[in-house]
Write an enzyme that holds these catalytic residues in place. Structure first.
Site, PDB file in Angstrom:
ATOM      1  N   LYS A 232       0.985  -0.144   0.418  1.00 43.38           N
ATOM      2  CA  LYS A 232       1.053  -1.598   0.493  1.00 43.38           C
ATOM      3  C   LYS A 232       1.907  -2.209  -0.619  1.00 43.38           C
ATOM      4  O   LYS A 232       2.238  -1.575  -1.613  1.00 43.38           O
ATOM      5  CB  LYS A 232      -0.353  -2.186   0.522  1.00 43.38           C
ATOM      6  N   ARG A 268      -8.253   4.535   4.118  1.00 40.51           N
ATOM      7  CA  ARG A 268      -7.367   4.504   5.291  1.00 40.51           C
ATOM      8  C   ARG A 268      -5.951   4.800   4.806  1.00 40.51           C
ATOM      9  O   ARG A 268      -5.396   4.043   4.004  1.00 40.51           O
ATOM     10  CB  ARG A 268      -7.445   3.116   5.941  1.00 40.51           C
TER      11      ARG A 268
END
Length: 291
Positions: A232, A268
């Protein structure tokens, strides 16, 4: 910083066909995206066979859970109907279901997609809209699926200009408590609920770093906590790295390790093998396997 071991609602629970003990085990979730525009995923594919093969590889590398996505969260994308999203995810879910007793979740905020995914074999809904779509909570209660309740301000595809918080961690925690209470009030079994603070979802780098640094304030809510830090922007910006750089894999492992040290129990990820090794080590360092 001391390790934190949260008191969990039903730490031992069944999700789909598998039993997990979140007091003693960290679960690695592999990401399989059938989207043309995911900016985070180097393995995204619009070919069903390739997506299923990616899931099979993730299972070989140690993933116990596969998260299937057909819609990017980003706001700069063309409209996508529920029917189109179903066409993207359902064939992949069916293919993965044939691989065995792996847990399958679908990353969606639409009840029509959730229902079709459940019929195709999905065990769980990963809702980045926090059960705010009309009918979603009722559908999950009716089907008996598990659910990940994720924090975001606007939800998938919605543009949020310059997201602002007074205290991002306190506000995210309050949201997750409220939405979990709403889920229970809608008939969802508390033993089916997982929470996710939503790193980078309508949050800037400072917000996501604060969530990582103070994650125990989220895990203290008591539901098993999932973190989705993989590749991210807050990691890219913190490292000064370009999208796709190998440093992101290492940065992801570092962020995930900080999160599990503070009580997260599901990660995740795109890089399954590296995170399986890191989380297995973390389990032993934290003494989880001895609890």
């Amino acid at each position: 910083m001391q390790a934190y071991y949260p008191e969990l609602v039903a730490p031992v629970r069944w999700i789909g066909r598998r039993e997990f003990d979140f007091a003693r085990h960290i679960v690695v979730m592999g990401i399989v995206n059938r989207t043309p525009n995911s900016g985070l995923d180097p393995n995204r594919s619009m070919e069903v066979g390739e997506a299923v093969a990616r899931a099979e590889q993730a299972l070989r590398e140690g993933a116990e859970w596969i998260d299937v996505g057909g819609r990017a969260f980003r706001s700069d994308q063309p409209p996508l109907s529920a029917a189109e999203e179903i066409d993207r995810v359902v064939p992949v879910i069916r293919g993965i279901r044939e691989l065995g007793d792996v847990v399958i979740s679908v990353d969606t905020h639409l009840p029509e997609v959730a229902e079709a995914s459940h019929k195709a074999g999905a065990d769980l809904i990963n809702d980045t809209h926090g059960l705010r779509s009309p009918g979603m909570a009722e559908l999950i209660a009716e089907t008996g699926m598990s659910v990940v309740i994720t924090h975001s301000l606007g939800g998938p595809g919605e543009k949020v200009e310059r997201p602002a918080y007074g205290d991002v961690v306190s506000e995210v925690a309050a949201f997750l408590r409220q939405r979990a209470d709403y889920a229970v009030g809608s008939g969802i079994d508390p033993e089916k609920i997982i929470i996710d603070p939503g790193h980078d979802l309508n949050k800037n780098t400072q917000h996501s770093n604060a969530l990582t640094r103070r994650l125990r304030e989220i895990t203290a809510i008591g539901y098993p906590t999932l973190v989705a830090c993989s590749n991210k922007h807050f990691i890219r910006e913190s490292l000064g790295a370009q999208r796709g750089a190998d440093e992101l894999r290492i940065g992801t492992i570092a962020a995930n390790t900080m999160c599990v040290y503070q009580g997260a129990r599901i990660v995740r990820v795109h890089d399954v093998a590296g995170n399986v090794a890191a989380m297995s080590t973390a389990e032993r360092v934290l003494g989880l396997t001895e609890r």
